[in-house]
Structures are given as structure tokens and as C-alpha cells.
Design an enzyme around this catalytic site. Structure first.
Site, short mmCIF file in Angstrom:
data_model
loop_
_atom_site.label_atom_id
_atom_site.label_comp_id
_atom_site.label_asym_id
_atom_site.label_seq_id
_atom_site.Cartn_x
_atom_site.Cartn_y
_atom_site.Cartn_z
N HIS A 197 -8.29 -0.36 5.98
CA HIS A 197 -7.80 -1.30 4.65
C HIS A 197 -6.41 -1.70 4.93
CE1 HIS A 197 -7.40 -1.33 -0.06
NE2 HIS A 197 -8.51 -2.10 0.42
N LYS A 251 -2.86 -3.78 5.36
CA LYS A 251 -2.39 -5.44 5.59
C LYS A 251 -1.01 -5.22 6.11
CE LYS A 251 -5.68 -5.16 1.87
NZ LYS A 251 -6.01 -4.29 1.38
N ASP A 281 8.19 -10.44 15.61
CA ASP A 281 9.26 -10.27 16.47
C ASP A 281 10.24 -8.95 16.56
OD1 ASP A 281 8.79 -12.55 18.00
OD2 ASP A 281 10.45 -13.64 16.70
N HIS A 324 -5.21 -6.15 -8.79
CA HIS A 324 -5.42 -5.76 -7.82
C HIS A 324 -4.19 -4.99 -7.05
CE1 HIS A 324 -6.56 -5.59 -3.01
NE2 HIS A 324 -7.69 -5.27 -3.75
N LYS A 353 -1.20 -2.47 -6.18
CA LYS A 353 -0.68 -1.11 -5.93
C LYS A 353 0.48 -0.83 -5.90
CE LYS A 353 -4.61 -2.57 -3.01
NZ LYS A 353 -5.58 -2.64 -4.03
N ASP A 413 11.68 6.36 -12.04
CA ASP A 413 13.19 6.51 -12.49
C ASP A 413 14.43 5.67 -11.83
OD1 ASP A 413 12.24 8.88 -13.62
OD2 ASP A 413 12.72 10.44 -11.95
#
Length: 479
Positions: free
Chosen positions: A222, A224, A229, A397, A399, A404
Site C-alpha cells: 500500500h 507510495k 537521485d 483519504h 492519513k 502537541d
């Protein structure tokens, strides 16, 4: 006269019953002896008892544990980590480390995740700006491009990125691409063949084909990740597909992605090269993939991965510590909320102790089943004082989590059993005031586009709605 046909049919019936019930009982014994989470064990046993045929099929495809396997041998892993470890040991100790020393040490011990200082973080909250930045950085590539996506769609966006990769390969840039076989199930093979024919190394992650289908379909990559470089990296929640730009007819696609510049890119590079070894059995450790990088920002960053292979659930354990350590607030966004007992208890405990815990979910989701399951947990957290918000502007979508005014994290991990226990995931944990304040403002802006849900109104839902949510919740460990 003996009716042999009748006798043979009876023998066949008895033999079938023995095999049938033996398979069910044997599967239940295997599940019990596997010493899994009791909640998940009971969920599988209930399915096998009440829906035995369905349960056997589902267990065969989705239930078998792979956590005792290893991706790579220890000697090879040490070789891969040699250069990142040298860079980590050569840097000065950062004062920020002591604010979250337990969390940082946890990730080092369980994941070999080195905290790198002096990084610059750019945050993207919608697909167009992330795509523009990605294309701009890809065009600058001189030596190599490493790209890993769960979904690499054969649409206008996917073809645009593919064409840039082909162009860079024609210029002599090394290009390696990993795509998830299930995430790209419906993508025609010619899409990837065009890249291969142009000299790009393309690999699918855990190809799912009969008869190997059953051992692989449940464990998906899952992540990404993009590394350019060895000094520029991207990580977050956005795949390569048009819907991440255009959204749906009923609303926008709201997501969070980041670009990293600095030594923390070594962590993304390590994650990619480990996955490359997994799919290609080629160990890449040359120093040119880990160039010396000067400090270019103020952020201390750890790149943390988790996978179903190995003894620990690294990201879930880290989030548990982060929530427990929060002193003032902990804000989280997730498209799916099917928390493990550890995460649920940490949220409830922190809220009951006076910490401002806020949870933001999409009001409308892309998966009705998981959305129903998510809703079943909301009363549990609201009773403890957690503030719950439904994002109204479209599909959330993102996450993103922030705490703090110092800690923030963005990546591919959802707050659900699948991300914590079955998927290969990656998150950047960022220890920096400026980045945390930016993430906090993003959350608060989304909060202004949301509706707060109150317990006194939530409990008035129809009994049909509550029943549907409760039934799906029984299957939450399996979703």
C-alpha cells in the site's frame, strides 16, 4: 440382492462429511494454535461455524498468516543499512529527540528507522499541486528514479507520469518502478510493457495468479514512495490516478502528501530498495544511491515501515505510544476507522485523562462496508470524550496526525486492521514545530469543512443502522 449403488453413495456421503467437518475443525485448530489476536481468532471461528463453506474459502484466500517469514537475510539487510547508519551516526544529536525519545527508540529497535535531522518538508493537500511538484522533480533527475505505488492507473495522470519516466530513461537515467498487482489488477499489461520496452525496470509486487493466488492476495503493498537521485523523496496517501485530482461527482478528493529533501530520503530509499529486493531478488547497496546530503531544513524525520512479515506491528505500536504520550492534543484523520484494541484503548485513555483527542472521518466514503464498520466504533470513543468530525466537502483519504505542536505523521497507513496487520505501509514521522503547526492548521481548516458528531444525537440512529454497523464490526479484524 445388494444395492451397491446405495452403499457406494452412503460411503461417499460419509467420506464427504468426514472431509468437510475435518477441514473445518482442522482449520479452527490451526487458527487457535497460531496464537493470533483473540478478537481476530474469534472472528474467524464464528465465520467457520456459521458460514463454513464461505469461511473456508475466505480463510484459504485471506486468513493464513505470513508473519514468521522474512523479506531479507540479516547479513543482506546489514549491507543495505550500512550507508544510512553511517550518515545517522555522523550527525549531531538533536535536542528534539528527547521530547519523543521513547517513540524514536521504539522505531529504531523494531524497524531500524534512523532519525535524520536537517530536512525540509513540503506539504500537499490536493492532487494537482502534488503532481506538479512530482513532475518538476522528475524532470530534474540525473542519476536514478525509484517509484513505488499501490495504484498506477492507465489514465491521463498515469500516462503523463509514465511518459516522463520513459523520457528520463531515454536520457540515461536509471528508472525502477514497483506497482501492486492487486491495486493495478485492471490495468492492461501493455501499459507497463511500454515502460519495459523503453528500458525501465518494472516489477509487480506479489503477483496474484492461480495457483499461487491464495498465499498472496491478502498481503498488499500500500506504499507510495518516490526517490529521485537519493536526495528528494515523496511519501503520503496519493496514488497515481485521475480521481486523486478530480474527486467524485459528489465532492473533492482530500488527501495529504509530502515532499522531503534531506537525509531522511535515505529512509525512503532503504524502504524502496528492500521492496526491490523482495520483488527482484537483487540487493542494491551502492553508495551512489545514498549520496551525502547537507542540512537543508529544521525537521527531524524518521521513515517507518510496517509489513505482515516479521514479529512487530511497528506503525500501530508507534501510534499507540504517540497517543499515550500526548499531553495537550492529538488530532487524526483517516478514511477508515477500524482500530485495534491497542489504538482504541490509547485514544480512550488519553481522552479520559484530559487530552484533546480529535478524530476526522469522511461523511461519505468510497467503501460502504468499511464505512459501516467505522461508524460502529464512534460511540466507544465519544463516550471517553474524543471529538468526532465528519468531513463534508468530499472524500477524506488523508492519513494525517499531529500532536502537541511538535509531532506529526503522514503516510499510507489507515487506522484499521488491514493497514496495521496485512499491508506493507510507510509513514514519515516528523519531529518539528513548524511542520506540526502547518499540519495542525490543515486539520483545523478541514474541521471548518466538517460537522461535529455528538453522542446524544449519535445514539438516536435507527436500530437497523446500528444492527448493520454491529454486524460489520464483527468482521472488522478481517476487512
Amino acid at each position: 440382492m445388494i444395492d451397491w449403488n446405495y452403499i457406494l453413495s452412503q460411503i461417499a456421503t460419509v467420506a464427504f462429511d468426514i472431509l468437510y467437518f475435518g477441514a473445518i475443525i482442522g482449520t479452527i485448530v490451526i487458527i487457535i494454535l497460531d496464537n493470533r489476536n483473540p478478537v481476530k481468532t474469534m472472528a474467524w471461528i464464528l465465520i467457520l461455524l456459521f458460514l463454513p463453506i464461505v469461511g473456508l474459502v475466505f480463510y484459504f484466500f485471506f486468513g493464513r498468516s505470513q508473519r514468521r517469514e522474512r523479506i531479507i537475510g540479516q547479513k543482506s539487510y546489514d549491507r543495505l543499512l550500512k550507508k544510512p547508519m553511517a550518515e545517522y551516526l555522523a550527525q549531531d544529536c538533536s535536542e528534539v529527540q528527547y521530547e519523543y525519545s521513547r517513540l524514536i527508540q521504539l522505531f529504531q529497535h523494531t524497524n531500524q528507522a534512523f532519525p535524520f535531522e536537517g530536512n525540509r518538508v513540503a506539504v500537499y493537500t490536493e492532487g494537482y499541486t502534488k503532481l506538479q511538484s512530482l513532475l518538476r522533480e522528475l524532470q530534474k533527475a540525473k542519476q536514478h528514479i525509484h517509484m513505488e505505488y499501490y495504484i498506477f492507473e492507465d489514465d491521463a495522470i498515469g500516462r503523463l507520469v509514465r511518459d516522463v519516466l520513459i523520457e528520463k530513461a531515454s536520457q540515461g537515467v536509471e528508472v525502477r518502478v514497483i506497482y501492486d498487482d492487486v491495486g493495478c489488477w485492471h490495468v492492461p499489461n501493455r501499459f507497463f510493457e511500454e515502460m519495459r520496452n523503453a528500458g525501465i525496470e518494472v516489477r509487480s509486487f506479489l503477483k496474484v495468479r492461480f495457483p499461487l493466488f491464495t498465499s498472496k492476495v491478502n498481503y498488499r503493498n500500500h506504499r507510495k514512495i518516490v526517490v529521485i537521485d537519493g536526495c528528494v523523496g515523496f511519501v503520503g496517501g496519493m496514488n497515481l490516478a485521475e480521481r486523486y485530482m478530480r474527486g467524485f461527482s459528489w465532492g473533492i478528493w482530500r488527501d495529504t502528501h509530502i515532499m522531503l529533501k534531506g537525509k531522511a530520503v535515505h529512509g525512503l530509499q532503504t524502504a524502496f530498495l528492500l521492496d526491490w529486493y523482495f520483488v527482484d531478488r537483487t540487493l542494491i547497496t551502492a553508495s551512489r544511491y545514498f549520496p551525502k546530503i547537507d542540512s537543508c531544513g529544521s525537521s527531524l524525520v524518521q521513515i517507518v515501515t510496517s509489513e505482515p512479515i516479521g514479529p512487530w506491528k511497528e506503525i500501530m505500536q508507534g501510534l499507540t505510544v504517540a497517543i499515550t504520550n500526548a499531553k495537550k492534543y492529538f488530532y487524526m484523520q483517516t478514511p477508515y476507522f477500524l482500530p485495534t484494541e491497542q489504538i482504541l484503548a490509547a485514544m480512550q485513555t488519553a481522552a479520559l485523562s484530559g487530552v484533546d483527542i480529535r478524530l476526522m472521518l469522511p461523511e461519505r466514503a468510497d467503501n460502504r462496508i468499511t464505512h459501516l464498520g467505522s461508524r460502529s466504533y464512534l460511540a466507544d470513543v465519544m463516550q471517553a470524550g474524543v471529538k468526532v468530525y465528519f468531513y463534508k466537502k468530499g472524500f477524506l483519504h488523508s492519513k494525517l496526525m499531529v500532536s502537541d505542536d511538535l509531532l506529526s505523521t503522514v503516510g499510507s497507513t489507515n487506522v484499521d486492521f488491514r493497514s496495521f496487520e496485512h499491508n506493507f505501509e510507510v509513514n514519515a514521522f516528523i519531529y518539528d514545530v513548524n511542520t506540526a503547526l502547518e499540519m495542525k492548521e490543515i486539520f483545523l481548516q478541514d474541521q471548518r469543512e466538517s460537522t461535529q458528531i455528538f453522542l446524544k444525537n449519535w445514539v438516536k440512529r435507527s436500530w437497523r443502522q446500528k444492527a448493520a454497523e454491529s454486524i460489520i464490526r464483527l468482521l472488522a479484524p478481517l476487512l
